[in-house]
Design an enzyme around this catalytic site. Sequence first.
Site, PDB file in Angstrom:
ATOM      1  N   ARG A   1      14.067  27.683  50.153  1.00  0.00           N
ATOM      2  CA  ARG A   1      12.592  27.724  50.169  1.00  0.00           C
ATOM      3  C   ARG A   1      12.110  26.333  49.752  1.00  0.00           C
ATOM      4  O   ARG A   1      12.717  25.712  48.876  1.00  0.00           O
ATOM      5  CB  ARG A   1      12.042  28.786  49.198  1.00  0.00           C
TER       6      ARG A   1
ATOM      7  N   GLN B   1       2.851  40.590  44.862  1.00  0.00           N
ATOM      8  CA  GLN B   1       3.586  40.377  43.612  1.00  0.00           C
ATOM      9  C   GLN B   1       2.777  40.862  42.408  1.00  0.00           C
ATOM     10  O   GLN B   1       3.345  41.320  41.422  1.00  0.00           O
ATOM     11  CB  GLN B   1       3.927  38.891  43.438  1.00  0.00           C
TER      12      GLN B   1
ATOM     13  N   ARG C   1      12.728  35.493  42.942  1.00  0.00           N
ATOM     14  CA  ARG C   1      11.562  34.658  43.262  1.00  0.00           C
ATOM     15  C   ARG C   1      10.929  34.179  41.959  1.00  0.00           C
ATOM     16  O   ARG C   1      11.300  34.626  40.885  1.00  0.00           O
ATOM     17  CB  ARG C   1      10.556  35.458  44.090  1.00  0.00           C
ATOM     18  N   GLY C   2       9.914  33.306  42.097  1.00  0.00           N
ATOM     19  CA  GLY C   2       9.281  32.730  40.907  1.00  0.00           C
ATOM     20  C   GLY C   2      10.013  31.433  40.573  1.00  0.00           C
ATOM     21  O   GLY C   2      11.255  31.384  40.602  1.00  0.00           O
ATOM     22  N   ALA C   3       9.244  30.381  40.290  1.00  0.00           N
ATOM     23  CA  ALA C   3       9.832  29.040  40.203  1.00  0.00           C
ATOM     24  C   ALA C   3      11.007  28.927  39.216  1.00  0.00           C
ATOM     25  O   ALA C   3      12.090  28.471  39.596  1.00  0.00           O
ATOM     26  CB  ALA C   3       8.726  28.035  39.887  1.00  0.00           C
TER      27      ALA C   3
ATOM     28  N   ASP D   1       4.314  26.623  41.025  1.00  0.00           N
ATOM     29  CA  ASP D   1       5.583  26.365  41.705  1.00  0.00           C
ATOM     30  C   ASP D   1       5.924  24.890  41.689  1.00  0.00           C
ATOM     31  O   ASP D   1       7.092  24.508  41.801  1.00  0.00           O
ATOM     32  CB  ASP D   1       5.522  26.898  43.139  1.00  0.00           C
TER      33      ASP D   1
HETATM   34  O1  MRU Z   1       6.511  33.440  46.514  1.00  0.00           O
HETATM   35  P1  MRU Z   1       6.829  33.645  45.058  1.00  0.00           P
HETATM   36  O2  MRU Z   1       6.685  35.067  44.633  1.00  0.00           O
HETATM   37  O3  MRU Z   1       8.148  33.043  44.679  1.00  0.00           O
HETATM   38  O4  MRU Z   1       5.706  32.818  44.314  1.00  0.00           O
HETATM   39  C1  MRU Z   1       5.728  32.789  42.912  1.00  0.00           C
HETATM   40  C2  MRU Z   1       4.537  32.147  42.325  1.00  0.00           C
HETATM   41  O5  MRU Z   1       3.697  31.600  43.000  1.00  0.00           O
HETATM   42  C3  MRU Z   1       4.428  32.131  40.836  1.00  0.00           C
HETATM   43  O6  MRU Z   1       3.101  32.135  40.447  1.00  0.00           O
HETATM   44  C4  MRU Z   1       5.082  30.853  40.322  1.00  0.00           C
HETATM   45  O7  MRU Z   1       6.387  30.712  40.803  1.00  0.00           O
HETATM   46  C5  MRU Z   1       5.082  30.804  38.859  1.00  0.00           C
HETATM   47  S1  MRU Z   1       6.370  31.792  38.241  1.00  0.00           S
HETATM   48  C6  MRU Z   1       6.449  31.793  36.619  1.00  0.00           C
END
Ligand code: MRU
Length: 322
Positions: A81, A183, A44-46, A224
């Site tokens: 996603r 998270q 996960r995470g962008a 994201d």
């Molecule tokens: O649902 P997630 O855990 O994938 O969401 C992640 C986030 O919102 C982070 O803040 C975002 O991706 C920035 S990651 C460096």
Amino acid sequence: MHTIDWIDDAVVIVDQTRLPAEAVHLRLTTVEALVDAIRRLAVRGAPALGVAGALGVALAVRQHSDPAELHKAVRLVAEARPTAVNLARGVHRAAAHLPSFDAVLAAALQLRDEEILNSAEMARRGADLVLELCGPSPRLLTHCNTGGLATVVEGTALAVVFELHRRGALAGVIASETRPLLQGARLTTWELARAGVPHRLAVDSAGPFLMARGEVDAVILGADRICANGDVVNKVGSYAHALGARAAGIPFICVAPETTVDADTPSGDKVEIEDRGAAEVTGTTAPPGTAAVNPAFDVTPAALVTAIVTDRRVWRPAPPPR
Ligand code: MRU
């Protein structure tokens, strides 16, 4: 160890659903396994999703020689996603080299390497900006997880936190727990503890009050998707922190690579916000059958964003409030 990589013909990820109890790796050898891992947030995470998308194309080429099947598999990865622009973008970048497996894999590994460099650039630029805006020994508040677990190594906003700590210039960080999947509580605290960064955990709703009470010098978080007008789409709860920051008169700083900037989406209202269903919210706490609404992300309007730090620039999307 990288959060996500290609090792011995498989996508290897740190399984984030098992943290902080145990740090285990998952070997993903099919598109279906990767898509499942993305949907249940094992990866996960962008920026990490961008690399996952690109490597997913490599898995797809390995699995399918029929062009129609290959195309279907590639689309499945891109659409696993909807909100983080990096995922579909990573897929398209690698898919531009189809049908050559070697070229697809090379493109995916190049993206991985670029994201590693991006983290280092954001750390440096972001740390300089925080010190400029807040003065020495800032007390920061962060939301969700933006560390190495959300990228390949180091992170975005949390990379800035690590850099400030390395410079001996950070008073401490408040990690916002990030309901409902926690998270912040599970992942950010784990990363901060490993790096020896002084930190405390707070419930999400405490953020704006802690700012009002003068206990936070700046909010720093990731994104994201960053829209053409500077609207920041990030984990739900970010908007409340932005409102709190504005009311308290402190900076609200977003740190994200250029791979998260989406010039094709004019503003946040055009972004599909993932709704992850009732069960994550109701859990075992609410009476059975309780209806819930569960947007996984929210939109912070550009007007509330003090600065966006990328690997290439510091962008101030809106004039400072008068
Ligand atoms: O649902 P997630 O855990 O994938 O969401 C992640 C986030 O919102 C982070 O803040 C975002 O991706 C920035 S990651 C460096």
